[in-house]
Write a protein that holds these residues in place. Structure first.
Motif, PDB file in Angstrom:
ATOM      1  N   LEU A  14      -0.715 -11.411  -3.274  1.00 42.25           N
ATOM      2  CA  LEU A  14      -1.011 -10.949  -1.918  1.00 42.25           C
ATOM      3  C   LEU A  14      -1.454  -9.497  -1.962  1.00 42.25           C
ATOM      4  CD1 LEU A  14       1.987 -12.445   0.131  1.00 42.25           C
ATOM      5  CD2 LEU A  14      -0.161 -13.540  -0.578  1.00 42.25           C
ATOM      6  N   ILE A  15      -2.564  -9.203  -1.269  1.00 40.13           N
ATOM      7  CA  ILE A  15      -3.184  -7.877  -1.314  1.00 40.13           C
ATOM      8  C   ILE A  15      -3.455  -7.402   0.106  1.00 40.13           C
ATOM      9  CG2 ILE A  15      -5.214  -6.593  -2.109  1.00 40.13           C
ATOM     10  CD1 ILE A  15      -5.453  -9.116  -4.182  1.00 40.13           C
ATOM     11  N   PRO A  16      -2.883  -6.260   0.509  1.00 39.81           N
ATOM     12  CA  PRO A  16      -3.145  -5.772   1.871  1.00 39.81           C
ATOM     13  C   PRO A  16      -4.580  -5.297   2.044  1.00 39.81           C
ATOM     14  CG  PRO A  16      -1.762  -4.221   0.666  1.00 39.81           C
ATOM     15  CD  PRO A  16      -1.952  -5.402  -0.219  1.00 39.81           C
ATOM     16  N   GLU A  17      -5.111  -5.529   3.217  1.00 39.98           N
ATOM     17  CA  GLU A  17      -6.503  -5.212   3.542  1.00 39.98           C
ATOM     18  C   GLU A  17      -6.853  -3.750   3.257  1.00 39.98           C
ATOM     19  OE1 GLU A  17      -9.254  -5.737   7.542  1.00 39.98           O
ATOM     20  OE2 GLU A  17      -7.132  -5.288   7.762  1.00 39.98           O
ATOM     21  N   GLY A  18      -5.945  -2.839   3.578  1.00 41.91           N
ATOM     22  CA  GLY A  18      -6.253  -1.412   3.461  1.00 41.91           C
ATOM     23  C   GLY A  18      -5.865  -0.780   2.144  1.00 41.91           C
ATOM     24  N   LEU A  19      -5.572  -1.594   1.132  1.00 40.31           N
ATOM     25  CA  LEU A  19      -5.044  -1.066  -0.135  1.00 40.31           C
ATOM     26  C   LEU A  19      -5.869   0.070  -0.721  1.00 40.31           C
ATOM     27  CD1 LEU A  19      -2.964  -1.449  -2.523  1.00 40.31           C
ATOM     28  CD2 LEU A  19      -4.731  -2.857  -3.594  1.00 40.31           C
ATOM     29  N   VAL A  20      -7.202  -0.082  -0.730  1.00 40.13           N
ATOM     30  CA  VAL A  20      -8.033   0.903  -1.425  1.00 40.13           C
ATOM     31  C   VAL A  20      -7.870   2.305  -0.863  1.00 40.13           C
ATOM     32  CG1 VAL A  20      -9.763  -0.733  -2.269  1.00 40.13           C
ATOM     33  CG2 VAL A  20     -10.062   0.312  -0.031  1.00 40.13           C
ATOM     34  N   GLU A  21      -7.542   2.405   0.444  1.00 39.38           N
ATOM     35  CA  GLU A  21      -7.370   3.722   1.053  1.00 39.38           C
ATOM     36  C   GLU A  21      -6.052   4.390   0.648  1.00 39.38           C
ATOM     37  OE1 GLU A  21      -9.758   4.401   5.034  1.00 39.38           O
ATOM     38  OE2 GLU A  21      -8.192   2.898   5.326  1.00 39.38           O
ATOM     39  N   PHE A  22      -5.162   3.637   0.050  1.00 37.31           N
ATOM     40  CA  PHE A  22      -3.869   4.180  -0.364  1.00 37.31           C
ATOM     41  C   PHE A  22      -3.859   4.560  -1.849  1.00 37.31           C
ATOM     42  CE2 PHE A  22      -2.837   2.233   3.600  1.00 37.31           C
ATOM     43  CZ  PHE A  22      -1.709   2.878   4.076  1.00 37.31           C
TER      44      PHE A  22
ATOM     45  N   LEU B 280     -10.123  -6.441  -7.486  1.00 35.60           N
ATOM     46  CA  LEU B 280      -8.985  -6.554  -8.394  1.00 35.60           C
ATOM     47  C   LEU B 280      -9.141  -7.750  -9.330  1.00 35.60           C
ATOM     48  CD1 LEU B 280      -6.087  -5.654  -5.943  1.00 35.60           C
ATOM     49  CD2 LEU B 280      -7.017  -4.249  -7.778  1.00 35.60           C
ATOM     50  N   GLY B 281      -9.670  -8.856  -8.805  1.00 43.93           N
ATOM     51  CA  GLY B 281      -9.866 -10.037  -9.641  1.00 43.93           C
ATOM     52  C   GLY B 281     -10.788  -9.760 -10.820  1.00 43.93           C
ATOM     53  N   GLU B 282     -11.903  -9.074 -10.546  1.00 48.00           N
ATOM     54  CA  GLU B 282     -12.859  -8.774 -11.617  1.00 48.00           C
ATOM     55  C   GLU B 282     -12.280  -7.777 -12.622  1.00 48.00           C
ATOM     56  OE1 GLU B 282     -16.932  -7.960 -10.471  1.00 48.00           O
ATOM     57  OE2 GLU B 282     -16.691  -9.122  -8.628  1.00 48.00           O
ATOM     58  N   MET B 283     -11.560  -6.781 -12.107  1.00 46.05           N
ATOM     59  CA  MET B 283     -10.985  -5.783 -13.005  1.00 46.05           C
ATOM     60  C   MET B 283      -9.839  -6.367 -13.839  1.00 46.05           C
ATOM     61  SD  MET B 283     -11.129  -2.312 -10.664  1.00 46.05           S
ATOM     62  CE  MET B 283     -10.872  -1.176 -12.036  1.00 46.05           C
ATOM     63  N   VAL B 284      -9.052  -7.256 -13.239  1.00 47.08           N
ATOM     64  CA  VAL B 284      -7.979  -7.930 -13.985  1.00 47.08           C
ATOM     65  C   VAL B 284      -8.577  -8.806 -15.082  1.00 47.08           C
ATOM     66  CG1 VAL B 284      -6.220  -9.741 -13.812  1.00 47.08           C
ATOM     67  CG2 VAL B 284      -6.213  -7.848 -12.190  1.00 47.08           C
TER      68      VAL B 284
ATOM     69  N   SER C  65       0.819  -1.216   0.000  1.00 47.23           N
ATOM     70  CA  SER C  65       0.000   0.000   0.000  1.00 47.23           C
ATOM     71  C   SER C  65       0.854   1.267   0.000  1.00 47.23           C
ATOM     72  CB  SER C  65      -0.925   0.012   1.225  1.00 47.23           C
ATOM     73  OG  SER C  65      -1.832  -1.055   1.188  1.00 47.23           O
ATOM     74  N   GLU C  66       1.915   1.270   0.806  1.00 46.10           N
ATOM     75  CA  GLU C  66       2.750   2.464   0.932  1.00 46.10           C
ATOM     76  C   GLU C  66       3.407   2.822  -0.399  1.00 46.10           C
ATOM     77  OE1 GLU C  66       2.694   0.519   5.036  1.00 46.10           O
ATOM     78  OE2 GLU C  66       2.558  -0.080   2.931  1.00 46.10           O
ATOM     79  N   GLU C  67       3.774   1.811  -1.194  1.00 49.10           N
ATOM     80  CA  GLU C  67       4.366   2.063  -2.511  1.00 49.10           C
ATOM     81  C   GLU C  67       3.322   2.630  -3.468  1.00 49.10           C
ATOM     82  OE1 GLU C  67       7.156  -0.225  -5.812  1.00 49.10           O
ATOM     83  OE2 GLU C  67       5.659  -1.392  -4.716  1.00 49.10           O
ATOM     84  N   VAL C  68       2.119   2.079  -3.395  1.00 50.50           N
ATOM     85  CA  VAL C  68       1.012   2.573  -4.222  1.00 50.50           C
ATOM     86  C   VAL C  68       0.769   4.056  -3.946  1.00 50.50           C
ATOM     87  CG1 VAL C  68      -1.498   2.426  -4.560  1.00 50.50           C
ATOM     88  CG2 VAL C  68      -0.112   0.342  -4.506  1.00 50.50           C
ATOM     89  N   ALA C  69       0.775   4.427  -2.653  1.00 52.20           N
ATOM     90  CA  ALA C  69       0.548   5.826  -2.279  1.00 52.20           C
ATOM     91  C   ALA C  69       1.702   6.712  -2.745  1.00 52.20           C
ATOM     92  CB  ALA C  69       0.378   5.938  -0.765  1.00 52.20           C
TER      93      ALA C  69
ATOM     94  N   GLU D 279      -3.665   1.428 -13.102  1.00 51.53           N
ATOM     95  CA  GLU D 279      -2.239   1.083 -13.177  1.00 51.53           C
ATOM     96  C   GLU D 279      -1.945  -0.197 -12.403  1.00 51.53           C
ATOM     97  OE1 GLU D 279      -0.299   5.560 -13.735  1.00 51.53           O
ATOM     98  OE2 GLU D 279      -0.649   4.771 -11.724  1.00 51.53           O
ATOM     99  N   ILE D 280      -2.601  -0.351 -11.252  1.00 51.02           N
ATOM    100  CA  ILE D 280      -2.406  -1.579 -10.462  1.00 51.02           C
ATOM    101  C   ILE D 280      -2.919  -2.791 -11.242  1.00 51.02           C
ATOM    102  CG2 ILE D 280      -3.116  -2.796  -8.358  1.00 51.02           C
ATOM    103  CD1 ILE D 280      -3.305   0.021  -7.032  1.00 51.02           C
ATOM    104  N   VAL D 281      -4.084  -2.632 -11.845  1.00 58.07           N
ATOM    105  CA  VAL D 281      -4.682  -3.721 -12.634  1.00 58.07           C
ATOM    106  C   VAL D 281      -3.779  -4.061 -13.829  1.00 58.07           C
ATOM    107  CG1 VAL D 281      -6.619  -4.289 -14.153  1.00 58.07           C
ATOM    108  CG2 VAL D 281      -7.046  -3.288 -11.889  1.00 58.07           C
ATOM    109  N   ASN D 282      -3.247  -3.043 -14.508  1.00 61.20           N
ATOM    110  CA  ASN D 282      -2.345  -3.287 -15.653  1.00 61.20           C
ATOM    111  C   ASN D 282      -1.094  -4.042 -15.211  1.00 61.20           C
ATOM    112  OD1 ASN D 282      -4.122  -1.952 -17.306  1.00 61.20           O
ATOM    113  ND2 ASN D 282      -2.960  -0.037 -17.374  1.00 61.20           N
ATOM    114  N   TYR D 283      -0.554  -3.662 -14.048  1.00 67.15           N
ATOM    115  CA  TYR D 283       0.646  -4.328 -13.517  1.00 67.15           C
ATOM    116  C   TYR D 283       0.363  -5.807 -13.263  1.00 67.15           C
ATOM    117  CZ  TYR D 283       3.965  -5.780  -9.862  1.00 67.15           C
ATOM    118  OH  TYR D 283       4.892  -6.464  -9.120  1.00 67.15           O
ATOM    119  N   MET D 284      -0.770  -6.089 -12.620  1.00 62.73           N
ATOM    120  CA  MET D 284      -1.108  -7.474 -12.303  1.00 62.73           C
ATOM    121  C   MET D 284      -1.388  -8.275 -13.581  1.00 62.73           C
ATOM    122  SD  MET D 284      -3.528  -6.865  -8.925  1.00 62.73           S
ATOM    123  CE  MET D 284      -3.437  -8.536  -8.272  1.00 62.73           C
ATOM    124  N   ALA D 285      -2.128  -7.674 -14.499  1.00 65.43           N
ATOM    125  CA  ALA D 285      -2.453  -8.360 -15.757  1.00 65.43           C
ATOM    126  C   ALA D 285      -1.187  -8.648 -16.564  1.00 65.43           C
ATOM    127  CB  ALA D 285      -3.427  -7.512 -16.572  1.00 65.43           C
ATOM    128  N   GLY D 286      -0.229  -7.725 -16.507  1.00 65.37           N
ATOM    129  CA  GLY D 286       1.028  -7.923 -17.238  1.00 65.37           C
ATOM    130  C   GLY D 286       1.781  -9.142 -16.737  1.00 65.37           C
TER     131      GLY D 286
END
Length: 551
Positions: free
Chosen positions: A305-313, A394-398, A270-274, A282-289
């Motif tokens: 692995l996905i942190p619980e609080g990701l969406v807030e970051f 994320l699964g649905e968007m990927v 999460s901290e890197e995303v922020a 961009e997160i979805v593109n990274y995972m799909a890649g």
């Protein structure tokens, strides 16, 4: 009561202690301290407990006894493995200082202090809880000790039981409350010391003096075993991507440590995303890649692995959540109107009330996730992030992204998903050897802080990658960890949360290896917590601590 073979064996385990606490103990004060930030504000709020020195306990003191001292203990907040051993350490410590001392547990958390619900913890009662997980010895709760009326009500029962010291076992908020309580009782000359102990599986209560919060070691080992099992299954069946959400709302320490222990294909921090201001796209593109690269190698499986609080970051999601919190604030006219609208039209109504940018993000989400964002708020009036199924979002968007890539000839594989959330599975596990020792040492240290007359301190045990007899026990003033933050529209003193440091050794090691782990199947299978066997297997600390303290 019937107990398992493991419980019988663990009951015989004698937790290790720092060498300095085994005989006569000498209290060594260090230099005066100051808060991590906002020094003038913190000093003004805590004139009696600000600027106190760091305390270290060393061998070689005079073997003096102290007067009998009744002590109260509170378990505050969510469960964490090892809490029972903290209480065991307090009990044994105060009995060593004076066998006539008594330990009282307040039932159901801080509320037990206010409501005068308690029990005496005796040797016989405690015996069945040593080296066990959970907080069921006296229960826990989330009542916040913030108001003078609560302090005064608590003082009534403390006086009645002749309790001279109170130990609050909790996370950053609980220890902040402990410090406020210590200051209040000092101002009133109440004759009650208050000591904190650092607890949270999230790992976000840490600094140079608190190397790790208790329970983190055990919880991550439990999660890592499960992740390893799933990775073995994924590598066997070779047909699923497993999206695993891990506990940790405010920080990604659990996700990072689990990644270091298991080497999955994708780990979001999460901290890197922020820091990079990454969008959901961009997160979805990274995972799909990564999924496409593995598919090109014939590997249509993996683990994320996905942190619980990701969406807030995610900046756009954070802004959306803030608007939703304001729009659907409890008691607002909009909230009342929202409840009157037919459920099938609610999402459309909400989208029309948001700013154009937030509305666009809201409408891009799967309807199930958008609905979750509009559900009942938590006690603070905020979206209950833990209820948002980020892994499914994320699964649905990927999947949608991969369908687009397949149409463009950029993805020729298959994508099937399985979803998991690891949270409660780790909070009450039987503590690892490390947590059993660390927690017992924290409790024992707390008893010596009490014996040396300290208040407003947090129990501290350092040098934790060394063998336990080389650990350094002492105390750190809670005010040293504080800063001012805005809470509910007001500036308040709070212990600063420790987020994953992007320039720290654990994250750098992860970054140096994640591309290899992404494409190759480099899975590690740590297995269950080991209690017996070679020391390098049974007494190992977290990878995070090893990297942070590498000499």
């Amino acid at each position: 009561m019937t107990i398992s073979a493991l419980q019988q064996a663990r009951a015989q385990y004698q937790p290790k202690l720092p060498k300095s606490l085994k005989g006569a103990v000498k209290t060594v004060p260090g230099a005066a301290t100051e808060s991590i930030a906002d020094q003038a504000d913190i000093k003004k709020l805590f004139p009696n407990t600000y600027g106190m020195p760091i305390i270290t306990f060393e061998e070689g003191g005079e073997g003096v006894s102290i007067p009998a001292c009744n002590v109260g203990v509170i378990l505050s907040g969510g469960q964490a493995p090892g809490g029972h051993n903290v209480i065991s350490g307090i009990f044994d410590g105060i009995k060593k200082l004076n066998p006539e001392s008594k330990l009282y547990g307040f039932l159901g958390g801080p509320g037990g202090l206010v409501d005068h619900k308690y029990m005496e913890i005796t040797a016989d009662y405690l015996e069945g809880f040593r080296n066990t997980g959970g907080f069921d010895i006296i229960g826990s709760g989330r009542t916040k000790l913030e108001e003078e009326a609560q302090f005064d009500k608590g003082l009534e029962i403390l006086k009645k039981l002749d309790i001279k010291a109170l130990v609050i076992i909790g996370g950053d908020d609980s220890n902040t409350n402990a410090c406020v309580l210590a200051e209040y009782y000092a101002v009133k000359r109440a004759g009650v010391q208050v000591i904190g102990c650092p607890k949270t599986i999230d790992g976000d209560l840490k600094n140079e003096m608190i190397e790790t919060s208790f329970g983190f070691d055990t919880a991550v080992k439990v999660y890592s075993e499960l992740i390893g099992n799933i990775q073995r299954d994924a590598n066997s069946a070779k047909k699923y991507w497993h999206f695993i959400k891990l506990m940790g709302r405010s920080a990604s320490h659990i996700g990072l440590e689990a990644a270091l222990q298991t080497q999955p294909n994708i780990t979001l921090i999460s901290e890197e995303v922020a820091a990079k201001k990454q969008t959901l796209g961009e997160i979805v593109n990274y995972m799909a890649g990564i999924i496409a690269k593995r598919a090109a190698n014939g590997e249509n499986f993996g683990v994320a692995l996905i942190p619980e609080g990701l969406v807030e970051f995610v900046p756009e999601m954070k802004s959306l959540i803030e608007e939703l919190n304001d729009l659907l604030a409890e008691g607002s006219a909009a909230e009342q109107e929202f409840k009157m609208i037919q459920k099938s039209h609610r999402l459309e109504w909400v989208a029309g009330k948001l700013s154009p940018k937030a509305s666009a993000v809201f409408q891009s989400l799967p309807s199930s996730i958008a609905t979750q964002l509009t559900l009942d708020r938590d006690p603070h009036g905020n979206v209950q992030v833990s209820l948002i199924e980020t892994e499914k979002l994320l699964g649905e968007m990927v999947k949608t992204k991969l369908d687009e890539m397949k149409a463009a000839g950029e993805f020729k594989g298959k994508f099937g998903t399985q979803y998991h959330f690891f949270g409660y599975e780790g909070r009450c596990a039987a503590p690892s050897n490390f947590d059993a020792d660390y927690c017992y040492s924290l409790g024992y240290t707390a008893s010596f802080l009490i014996g040396s007359g300290k208040t407003g301190y947090m129990s501290s045990v350092r040098n934790t990658i060394a063998p336990a007899d080389q650990w350094i026990a002492g105390g750190v003033p809670v005010t040293m960890m504080m800063n001012m933050e805005k809470r509910h529209g007001h500036m308040k003193p709070v212990i600063q949360k420790a987020l994953v440091e992007l320039d720290g050794a654990p994250f750098k090691y992860f970054v140096a290896n994640r591309e290899k782990w992404a494409v190759e199947t480099s899975y590690l299978y740590p297995g269950p917590i080991q209690y017996w066997g070679p020391s390098e297997v049974c007494d190992r600390t977290t990878v995070t601590l090893q990297l942070e303290q590498a000499k």
